[in-house]
Design a protein around this motif. Structure first.
Motif, short mmCIF file in Angstrom:
data_model
loop_
_atom_site.label_atom_id
_atom_site.label_comp_id
_atom_site.label_asym_id
_atom_site.label_seq_id
_atom_site.Cartn_x
_atom_site.Cartn_y
_atom_site.Cartn_z
N GLN A 126 0.83 -1.22 0.00
CA GLN A 126 0.00 0.00 0.00
C GLN A 126 0.86 1.27 0.00
O GLN A 126 0.52 2.27 -0.63
N TYR A 127 1.99 1.25 0.73
CA TYR A 127 2.84 2.45 0.84
C TYR A 127 4.13 2.30 0.04
O TYR A 127 5.15 2.91 0.37
N SER A 128 4.07 1.48 -1.02
CA SER A 128 5.29 1.26 -1.81
C SER A 128 5.73 2.51 -2.58
O SER A 128 6.87 2.56 -3.07
N HIS A 129 4.86 3.53 -2.65
CA HIS A 129 5.25 4.75 -3.36
C HIS A 129 6.19 5.62 -2.52
O HIS A 129 6.83 6.54 -3.03
N MET A 130 6.26 5.30 -1.22
CA MET A 130 7.16 6.06 -0.36
C MET A 130 8.54 5.40 -0.38
O MET A 130 8.66 4.18 -0.30
N PHE A 133 9.48 2.95 2.58
CA PHE A 133 8.73 1.68 2.50
C PHE A 133 9.14 0.88 1.27
O PHE A 133 9.15 -0.36 1.30
N LYS A 134 9.46 1.60 0.19
CA LYS A 134 9.90 0.92 -1.03
C LYS A 134 11.19 0.15 -0.78
O LYS A 134 11.37 -0.99 -1.23
#
Length: 759
Positions: A126-130, A133-134
């Motif tokens: 869900q937060y892979s765009h950050m 978190f990526k």
């Protein structure tokens, strides 16, 4: 006043009853009073406690209200801090996840690593765009890829146990490995382990030798039962044939196959279904149609391996050539069949149990064929023993005290059995062998055998397998092999001893009389056969046995008749009847004919009843020459009838034949001694007559024929059913001799009698 008196009485009665009630319930009244007093005291104490409780509750309420008022301003801040704490713990878990996964990877705690990654996977996605978190997600993916690689390697190594293998498959499924690939790999891995079991089983089966040695060994006698005409030292032929190929017996082989291969296969099926069928029907995999695909692959996998296993089992069963102990094979087949039922329960719809049943049925059918071959071999070996016994000195063929016409003598212990004893021993040994075989085959239908409840073993096996293919086929074989002794005969009956023909004819007759019915009744009782299909009737088998007996007896008569006929023919053809000297005694060949006929009479009498004779005439035993008077008168007084003496003699002879009964020389004989002897004597005398008709005689040749015929007439009439038959044929012989004589001058009757008495 009466009414008042009555009322007074009633009042007194009621008062009395009331007093009685008071007296009887006095204790109860007292107890009730005490209870009421105690309740008043208890309720007063309870009221005090309730007042105290009410005061305490009021104090608590007031204290709570003051606390709420004091903390009201900080409540929102505490809630916010609690949420932040929870979030921080989650973030801490996420930031520590790569290290945690690496630690699990080092400790090989694969299950814990997969569980941790599954908890964080959705958040990271869900937060892979950050960027932060990526980075965590990339690290986790790299670690999980490495973990999946280790799981695949562990999966491929094949050294892990079934439990570890199942754990690997479950973890790989959770890591989104393609289910179809996992099914293939799982089955390939399991197949490699099962392949080792099959190879170890195959190593126990040696290749069958191409030579005929194995075939010969399979045709030996099936058991060390009573042997007919065994050697004097009493050594019996045995047939306990060991399995020619394997070090282990069939039961050990099946046990090993069941305990190793079948058990492993069941474990594979169970774990595979748990992983790919049952587990896939719940959770995330329910919508991927995995169970259908997994089931189809499992069925194909099981069918392929089971086919190879069944091939090995059938090869091993075919090596069981020895039929001495059938219980081992039946127990092995029972264990084989029972263990396959586990596969049927684990894998409904599989063809494995049905194929296993077919193997059991084929094994039972093949066993019946082996027993039939063993019975046939035993029968032929028994006949060989009988022939050997008959080849010993002929004294053994006669009854005690009847050996005067047989040459040679034997010592008491080494003397073979007599014909009745040979027949009894042969019949008893065959019957015992049949009973032994039926007992062995009956094991297939025993109640404690699992597959005996199958419809085949309750019906077709008993009816067609045992009754028809074994018992009826053996009886037909006995009849057919007996008839073959009549088909390959030369002038002297070939190499078959006549006594063997006589013995076999009596054996077939006994079969027709009682043995066949007894054997089939015994078979039906043991196997409780319900003949749904048409079976061979007892009457048909009895008719076949009687036909064989008749053919053998007819052939015996023909052979014995030809043996005597050969002596007579040679004695006629090798003599110069024109230039012979005046007869002074009976020719030796005639004495030999009488001796051989007497021997045959004794031999036949050992196995057959006397039979019926026609009433003898008063002069039957008187050695007169009245039989030949007509021929002599024809010769002596022929000239008085007509100028042409030879023609008149022939005419008178032909007229004489017209009024005599026709004699059928080769007619079928009856099952009694008189009929058999009559047939033999008819053939012998007919041959004698035909040989005489081909020769030319001088005076002394005719007289020698007269002497010989009178000698034969003195003895042969005793053996036939109708003495007139002997008289007629001998009369024909003398008459033919007179017709062929250059100087017909018959010898005086008194001289003939003197010569014959002296002979």
């Amino acid at each position: 006043m009466d009414q008042e008196t009555c009322m007074v009485k009633q009042i007194r009665s009621l008062d009395s009853d009331m007093q009685t009630l008071v007296y009887e319930n006095y204790n109860k009244f007292i107890s009730a009073t005490d209870t009421i007093r105690k309740m008043k005291n208890d309720f007063k104490k309870m009221e005090d406690e309730m007042d105290c409780l009410s005061a305490n509750m009021a104090a608590i309420t007031d204290f709570s209200a003051r606390i709420s008022g004091t903390l009201e301003d900080q409540h929102a801040q505490i809630t916010k801090l609690s949420g932040v704490h929870t979030l921080l713990r989650k973030l801490q878990f996420l930031f520590e996840l790569p290290a945690r996964l690496n630690k699990c990877l080092e400790l090989q705690a694969y299950s814990q690593a997969v569980s941790s990654h599954r908890r964080a996977r959705c958040v990271l996605q869900q937060y892979s765009h950050m960027p932060s978190f990526k980075g965590i997600q990339d690290d986790c993916h790299a670690i999980m890829d490495k973990l999946a690689q280790e799981l695949r390697q562990k999966f491929r190594d094949g050294g892990s146990s079934a439990k570890d293998l199942s754990e690997c498959v479950e973890l790989l499924l959770q890591l989104d490995e393609p289910a179809e690939d996992l099914c293939e790999k799982y089955l390939n891995h399991a197949g490699s382990r099962l392949e080792l079991d099959l190879q170890s089983l195959e190593a126990e089966i040696r290749p069958s030798p191409p030579g005929p040695a194995l075939k010969d060994s399979s045709t030996r006698r099936p058991s060390p039962s009573v042997t007919v005409g065994s050697p004097p030292d009493g050594t019996a032929k045995t047939s306990a044939l060991p399995s020619p190929s394997s070090n282990t017996d069939i039961l050990e082989f099946i046990d090993r196959g069941c305990n190793e291969f079948v058990s492993s296969l069941c474990l594979v099926i169970t774990s595979y279904q748990e992983l790919f069928v049952n587990h896939a029907q719940t959770g995330e995999l329910a919508s991927k149609n995995i169970p259908q695909m997994a089931n189809s692959k499992l069925h194909a996998f099981v069918d392929d391996l089971a086919a190879r296993y069944f091939s090995l089992v059938e090869r091993r069963i075919k090596e069981e050539k020895g039929v001495a102990d059938n219980s081992l094979l039946v127990r092995a087949l029972d264990r084989f069949f029972r263990r396959l039922q586990a596969v049927a329960k684990l894998l409904p719809g599989s063809s494995v149990p049905q194929q296993g049943t077919e193997i059991v049925i084929r094994a039972a059918t093949e066993r019946v064929k082996q027993y039939l071959a063993a019975l046939q071999s035993f029968y032929m070996d028994s006949l060989t023993d009988v022939r050997q016994a008959l080849a010993t000195p002929r004294l053994s063929l006669a009854a005690p005290g009847a050996g005067s016409h047989f040459g040679g003598s034997t010592s008491g212990r080494d003397a073979p059995s007599s014909l009745p004893e040979l027949l009894s021993s042969l019949s008893a040994s065959i019957l015992n062998q049949i009973k032994s075989v039926l007992a062995s085959v009956h094991l297939f239908t025993a109640k404690d055998i699992t597959f005996s409840n199958k419809p085949y073993f309750k019906g077709e096996f008993c009816c067609q397998g045992v009754r028809e293919s074994l018992v009826v086929s053996f009886i037909k074989f006995v009849c057919q092999s007996s008839r073959q002794f009549c088909e390959s005969a030369g002038d002297k009956g070939g190499s078959t001893p006549p006594a063997l023909l006589l013995l076999l004819s009596r054996l077939c007759l006994d079969y027709e009389t009682s043995t066949i019915s007894y054997i089939l009744t015994l078979t039906d009782e043991q196997f409780l056969a319900q003949h749904h299909n048409p079976v061979t009737a007892v009457t048909a088998l009895c008719a076949e046995a009687r036909e064989a007996a008749q053919k053998l007896l007819n052939h015996y008569v023909k052979v014995q008749g030809l043996i005597i006929s050969q002596m007579l023919r040679k004695s006629v053809e090798t003599r110069d009847w024109v230039n012979t000297i005046e007869p002074r005694n009976v020719r030796a060949v005639m004495k030999r004919v009488v001796e051989d006929t007497t021997s045959i009479d004794v031999q036949v009498g050992l196995l057959y009843e006397e039979g019926v004779r026609k009433a003898h005439s008063s002069d039957s035993s008187k050695r007169t020459f009245s039989v030949y008077s007509s021929s002599r008168q024809q010769t002596r007084y022929a000239a008085s009838y007509t100028p042409s003496a030879p023609m008149d003699t022939n005419l008178l002879s032909n007229i004489h034949k017209l009024f005599s009964e026709r004699i059928d020389i080769f007619s079928s004989v009856e099952f009694n001694k008189v009929s058999v002897m009559t047939g033999i004597i008819k053939i012998s005398l007919k041959t004698f007559l035909e040989c005489v008709r081909l020769r030319t005689f001088g005076r002394y040749g005719l007289q020698q024929i007269q002497v010989d015929c009178h000698y034969l007439q003195m003895y042969l009439w005793r053996f036939v059913s109708d003495e007139n038959l002997v008289h007629f044929l001998l009369d024909e012989i003398v008459g033919s001799s007179a017709h062929r004589c250059l100087d017909p001058a018959p010898m005086e009757q008194s001289v003939i009698e003197v010569i014959c008495e002296r002979g």
